[in-house]
Motif scaffolding. Structure first.
Motif, short mmCIF file in Angstrom:
data_model
loop_
_atom_site.label_atom_id
_atom_site.label_comp_id
_atom_site.label_asym_id
_atom_site.label_seq_id
_atom_site.Cartn_x
_atom_site.Cartn_y
_atom_site.Cartn_z
N VAL A 7 10.20 2.05 -1.51
CA VAL A 7 8.75 2.08 -1.68
C VAL A 7 8.20 0.89 -0.89
O VAL A 7 8.52 -0.25 -1.19
CB VAL A 7 8.35 1.94 -3.16
CG1 VAL A 7 6.84 1.95 -3.31
CG2 VAL A 7 8.97 3.05 -3.99
N ILE A 9 5.23 -1.27 -0.15
CA ILE A 9 3.88 -1.72 -0.47
C ILE A 9 3.78 -3.20 -0.15
O ILE A 9 4.78 -3.91 -0.09
CB ILE A 9 3.50 -1.46 -1.94
CG1 ILE A 9 4.37 -2.28 -2.88
CG2 ILE A 9 3.55 0.01 -2.28
CD1 ILE A 9 3.79 -2.41 -4.26
N LYS A 20 10.39 -1.28 -8.85
CA LYS A 20 9.28 -0.56 -8.21
C LYS A 20 9.73 0.81 -7.72
O LYS A 20 9.00 1.80 -7.82
CB LYS A 20 8.68 -1.40 -7.08
CG LYS A 20 7.96 -2.63 -7.62
CD LYS A 20 7.26 -3.40 -6.53
CE LYS A 20 8.18 -4.41 -5.93
NZ LYS A 20 7.51 -5.33 -5.01
N ASN A 24 8.30 4.43 -9.05
CA ASN A 24 7.80 5.42 -8.10
C ASN A 24 8.45 6.78 -8.31
O ASN A 24 7.77 7.82 -8.28
CB ASN A 24 8.01 4.94 -6.66
CG ASN A 24 7.47 5.92 -5.65
OD1 ASN A 24 8.22 6.73 -5.11
ND2 ASN A 24 6.18 5.85 -5.41
N CYS A 45 0.70 0.07 -7.98
CA CYS A 45 0.68 0.65 -6.62
C CYS A 45 2.02 1.28 -6.27
O CYS A 45 2.07 2.32 -5.61
CB CYS A 45 0.29 -0.41 -5.60
SG CYS A 45 -1.44 -0.93 -5.72
N SER A 46 3.10 0.67 -6.72
CA SER A 46 4.43 1.25 -6.47
C SER A 46 4.56 2.60 -7.14
O SER A 46 5.16 3.53 -6.59
CB SER A 46 5.53 0.32 -6.99
OG SER A 46 5.53 -0.89 -6.28
N LYS A 49 2.18 5.24 -5.27
CA LYS A 49 2.43 5.40 -3.83
C LYS A 49 3.07 6.75 -3.52
O LYS A 49 4.13 7.09 -4.04
CB LYS A 49 3.32 4.26 -3.34
CG LYS A 49 3.77 4.36 -1.91
CD LYS A 49 2.74 3.80 -0.98
CE LYS A 49 3.37 3.71 0.41
NZ LYS A 49 2.41 3.73 1.44
N ASP A 50 2.40 7.53 -2.67
CA ASP A 50 2.88 8.85 -2.21
C ASP A 50 3.08 9.85 -3.34
O ASP A 50 3.80 10.83 -3.17
CB ASP A 50 4.19 8.71 -1.40
CG ASP A 50 4.00 7.86 -0.16
OD1 ASP A 50 2.92 7.93 0.45
OD2 ASP A 50 4.93 7.12 0.19
N LYS A 87 -5.74 0.46 -0.99
CA LYS A 87 -4.81 0.63 0.13
C LYS A 87 -3.72 1.66 -0.16
O LYS A 87 -3.15 2.24 0.76
CB LYS A 87 -4.14 -0.71 0.48
CG LYS A 87 -5.07 -1.73 1.09
CD LYS A 87 -4.30 -2.96 1.53
CE LYS A 87 -4.28 -3.98 0.42
NZ LYS A 87 -3.65 -5.24 0.76
N HIS A 88 -3.41 1.88 -1.42
CA HIS A 88 -2.28 2.73 -1.78
C HIS A 88 -2.66 3.94 -2.64
O HIS A 88 -1.78 4.67 -3.09
CB HIS A 88 -1.23 1.89 -2.54
CG HIS A 88 -0.72 0.74 -1.73
ND1 HIS A 88 0.15 0.91 -0.68
CD2 HIS A 88 -1.00 -0.58 -1.79
CE1 HIS A 88 0.40 -0.28 -0.14
NE2 HIS A 88 -0.28 -1.19 -0.80
N LYS A 89 -3.95 4.16 -2.83
CA LYS A 89 -4.44 5.19 -3.75
C LYS A 89 -4.02 6.60 -3.36
O LYS A 89 -3.62 7.39 -4.20
CB LYS A 89 -5.96 5.11 -3.85
CG LYS A 89 -6.54 6.08 -4.84
CD LYS A 89 -8.04 5.86 -4.94
CE LYS A 89 -8.68 6.84 -5.89
NZ LYS A 89 -8.97 8.12 -5.30
N GLY A 90 -4.08 6.94 -2.09
CA GLY A 90 -3.71 8.28 -1.66
C GLY A 90 -4.50 9.34 -2.40
O GLY A 90 -5.71 9.23 -2.58
#
Length: 168
Positions: A7, A9, A20, A24, A45-46, A49-50, A87-90
Protein backbone atom coordinates in the motif's frame (compact mmCIF):
# COMPACT_ATOMS: atom_id res chain seq x y z
CA UNK A 1 -1.51 -12.30 2.32
CA UNK A 2 -0.69 -8.87 3.73
CA UNK A 3 3.01 -9.71 3.65
CA UNK A 4 2.96 -9.74 -0.15
CA UNK A 5 0.63 -6.77 -0.51
CA UNK A 6 1.86 -3.20 -0.86
CA UNK A 7 0.00 0.00 0.00
CA UNK A 8 1.69 3.17 -1.20
CA UNK A 9 0.58 6.22 0.78
CA UNK A 10 2.46 9.34 1.83
CA UNK A 11 0.89 9.94 5.24
CA UNK A 12 3.06 10.24 8.33
CA UNK A 13 1.98 7.80 11.02
CA UNK A 14 3.16 5.29 13.55
CA UNK A 15 1.65 2.04 12.27
CA UNK A 16 3.89 -0.37 10.41
CA UNK A 17 3.59 -1.06 6.70
CA UNK A 18 2.41 -4.56 7.54
CA UNK A 19 -0.49 -3.24 9.63
CA UNK A 20 -1.45 -0.80 6.87
CA UNK A 21 -1.32 -3.61 4.30
CA UNK A 22 -3.55 -5.81 6.47
CA UNK A 23 -6.07 -2.98 6.94
CA UNK A 24 -6.13 -2.36 3.18
CA UNK A 25 -6.84 -6.01 2.40
CA UNK A 26 -9.63 -6.25 4.98
CA UNK A 27 -10.98 -2.98 3.59
CA UNK A 28 -11.14 -4.57 0.13
CA UNK A 29 -13.61 -7.12 1.54
CA UNK A 30 -15.67 -4.59 3.49
CA UNK A 31 -18.50 -2.19 2.75
CA UNK A 32 -18.85 0.07 5.81
CA UNK A 33 -15.66 0.99 7.63
CA UNK A 34 -15.36 2.92 10.90
CA UNK A 35 -12.08 4.13 12.36
CA UNK A 36 -12.04 5.64 15.82
CA UNK A 37 -8.90 7.71 16.39
CA UNK A 38 -7.52 8.78 13.03
CA UNK A 39 -4.83 11.40 13.80
CA UNK A 40 -3.36 12.32 10.37
CA UNK A 41 -5.05 9.43 8.58
CA UNK A 42 -2.19 6.99 8.03
CA UNK A 43 -4.26 3.88 8.77
CA UNK A 44 -7.50 5.42 7.49
CA UNK A 45 -5.94 6.28 4.12
CA UNK A 46 -4.28 2.86 3.98
CA UNK A 47 -7.64 1.17 4.48
CA UNK A 48 -9.52 3.15 1.82
CA UNK A 49 -6.69 3.23 -0.74
CA UNK A 50 -7.87 1.61 -4.01
CA UNK A 51 -11.01 0.27 -2.28
CA UNK A 52 -14.66 1.31 -2.49
CA UNK A 53 -16.00 1.85 1.00
CA UNK A 54 -18.38 3.96 2.98
CA UNK A 55 -15.71 5.14 5.40
CA UNK A 56 -16.33 6.94 8.67
CA UNK A 57 -13.68 8.64 10.79
CA UNK A 58 -13.95 9.74 14.42
CA UNK A 59 -11.47 12.04 16.15
CA UNK A 60 -11.46 15.35 17.99
CA UNK A 61 -7.68 15.85 17.97
CA UNK A 62 -7.75 16.80 21.67
CA UNK A 63 -5.15 14.20 22.63
CA UNK A 64 -1.99 13.65 20.65
CA UNK A 65 -0.56 10.23 19.95
CA UNK A 66 1.91 8.84 22.42
CA UNK A 67 4.16 6.22 20.82
CA UNK A 68 5.16 3.28 23.00
CA UNK A 69 8.80 4.17 22.52
CA UNK A 70 10.08 7.72 22.82
CA UNK A 71 12.05 7.39 19.58
CA UNK A 72 9.83 9.91 17.82
CA UNK A 73 6.68 11.92 18.22
CA UNK A 74 3.91 12.82 15.83
CA UNK A 75 1.29 15.51 16.03
CA UNK A 76 -2.01 15.40 14.24
CA UNK A 77 -4.65 17.85 13.13
CA UNK A 78 -8.04 17.83 11.48
CA UNK A 79 -6.67 19.88 8.60
CA UNK A 80 -3.82 17.42 7.99
CA UNK A 81 -6.25 14.50 8.12
CA UNK A 82 -8.59 16.11 5.56
CA UNK A 83 -5.70 16.97 3.26
CA UNK A 84 -4.39 13.41 3.40
CA UNK A 85 -7.80 11.84 2.81
CA UNK A 86 -8.40 14.04 -0.25
CA UNK A 87 -5.25 12.59 -1.84
CA UNK A 88 -6.32 8.98 -1.27
CA UNK A 89 -10.13 9.15 -1.30
CA UNK A 90 -10.69 7.58 -4.72
CA UNK A 91 -14.22 6.19 -5.05
CA UNK A 92 -14.81 6.00 -1.30
CA UNK A 93 -17.53 7.95 0.47
CA UNK A 94 -16.01 9.55 3.55
CA UNK A 95 -17.67 11.17 6.56
CA UNK A 96 -15.79 12.74 9.45
CA UNK A 97 -17.14 13.02 12.98
CA UNK A 98 -15.10 15.78 14.65
CA UNK A 99 -16.07 14.99 18.22
CA UNK A 100 -15.40 12.76 21.19
CA UNK A 101 -15.99 9.11 20.30
CA UNK A 102 -18.90 8.94 22.74
CA UNK A 103 -20.59 11.98 21.17
CA UNK A 104 -21.00 10.45 17.70
CA UNK A 105 -24.61 10.46 16.50
CA UNK A 106 -24.81 6.74 15.73
CA UNK A 107 -28.03 7.28 13.73
CA UNK A 108 -25.75 8.76 11.03
CA UNK A 109 -23.85 5.48 10.74
CA UNK A 110 -24.85 2.37 8.78
CA UNK A 111 -24.24 -1.15 10.04
CA UNK A 112 -20.45 -1.41 10.24
CA UNK A 113 -18.62 -4.53 9.03
CA UNK A 114 -15.08 -3.32 9.79
CA UNK A 115 -14.05 -1.31 12.86
CA UNK A 116 -10.52 -0.17 13.61
CA UNK A 117 -10.12 1.21 17.14
CA UNK A 118 -7.06 3.41 17.73
CA UNK A 119 -8.31 5.91 20.30
CA UNK A 120 -7.84 6.09 24.07
CA UNK A 121 -6.16 2.80 24.93
CA UNK A 122 -7.12 2.68 28.57
CA UNK A 123 -9.01 -0.37 29.78
CA UNK A 124 -12.18 1.60 30.51
CA UNK A 125 -12.24 3.61 27.27
CA UNK A 126 -11.67 0.50 25.16
CA UNK A 127 -14.40 -1.40 27.00
CA UNK A 128 -16.85 1.50 26.81
CA UNK A 129 -16.22 2.05 23.10
CA UNK A 130 -17.23 -1.52 22.27
CA UNK A 131 -20.40 -1.19 24.33
CA UNK A 132 -21.20 2.24 22.85
CA UNK A 133 -20.88 1.09 19.21
CA UNK A 134 -22.37 -2.42 19.60
CA UNK A 135 -25.72 -1.47 18.04
CA UNK A 136 -24.19 -0.41 14.74
CA UNK A 137 -22.03 -3.51 14.22
CA UNK A 138 -23.16 -6.05 11.66
CA UNK A 139 -23.76 -9.60 12.85
CA UNK A 140 -20.35 -10.44 11.40
CA UNK A 141 -17.85 -7.65 11.87
CA UNK A 142 -14.07 -7.44 11.95
CA UNK A 143 -12.90 -5.40 14.93
CA UNK A 144 -9.23 -4.57 15.31
CA UNK A 145 -7.82 -2.92 18.43
CA UNK A 146 -4.55 -1.17 17.73
CA UNK A 147 -1.79 -1.17 20.32
CA UNK A 148 -2.94 -4.37 22.00
CA UNK A 149 0.47 -4.42 23.65
CA UNK A 150 -0.57 -1.39 25.75
CA UNK A 151 -1.77 -2.30 29.23
CA UNK A 152 -5.56 -2.64 29.41
CA UNK A 153 -6.39 -2.81 25.71
CA UNK A 154 -6.98 -6.55 25.41
CA UNK A 155 -8.76 -6.83 28.76
CA UNK A 156 -10.92 -3.80 27.97
CA UNK A 157 -11.77 -5.19 24.54
CA UNK A 158 -12.70 -8.60 25.96
CA UNK A 159 -14.88 -7.13 28.69
CA UNK A 160 -16.54 -4.75 26.22
CA UNK A 161 -17.30 -7.61 23.84
CA UNK A 162 -18.75 -9.66 26.70
CA UNK A 163 -20.77 -6.77 28.18
CA UNK A 164 -22.11 -5.87 24.74
CA UNK A 165 -23.35 -9.43 24.26
CA UNK A 166 -21.07 -10.02 21.27
CA UNK A 167 -19.25 -13.25 20.54
CA UNK A 168 -15.85 -13.90 19.07
Amino acid sequence: DSVNHSVDIDVKGISSDRVKQLLNLIGSMSTNYLEIGVLNGSTFCSTIKDNTLNAYAVDNWKEQTQPLKDEFSINGSKEEFISNVKKHKGDNKVKLFDCDMFQVDKSELPQIDFLFYDADHSYLATRNAVVYYKDILQDECVIIFDDANFEGVVDGAREGIEDAGLTI
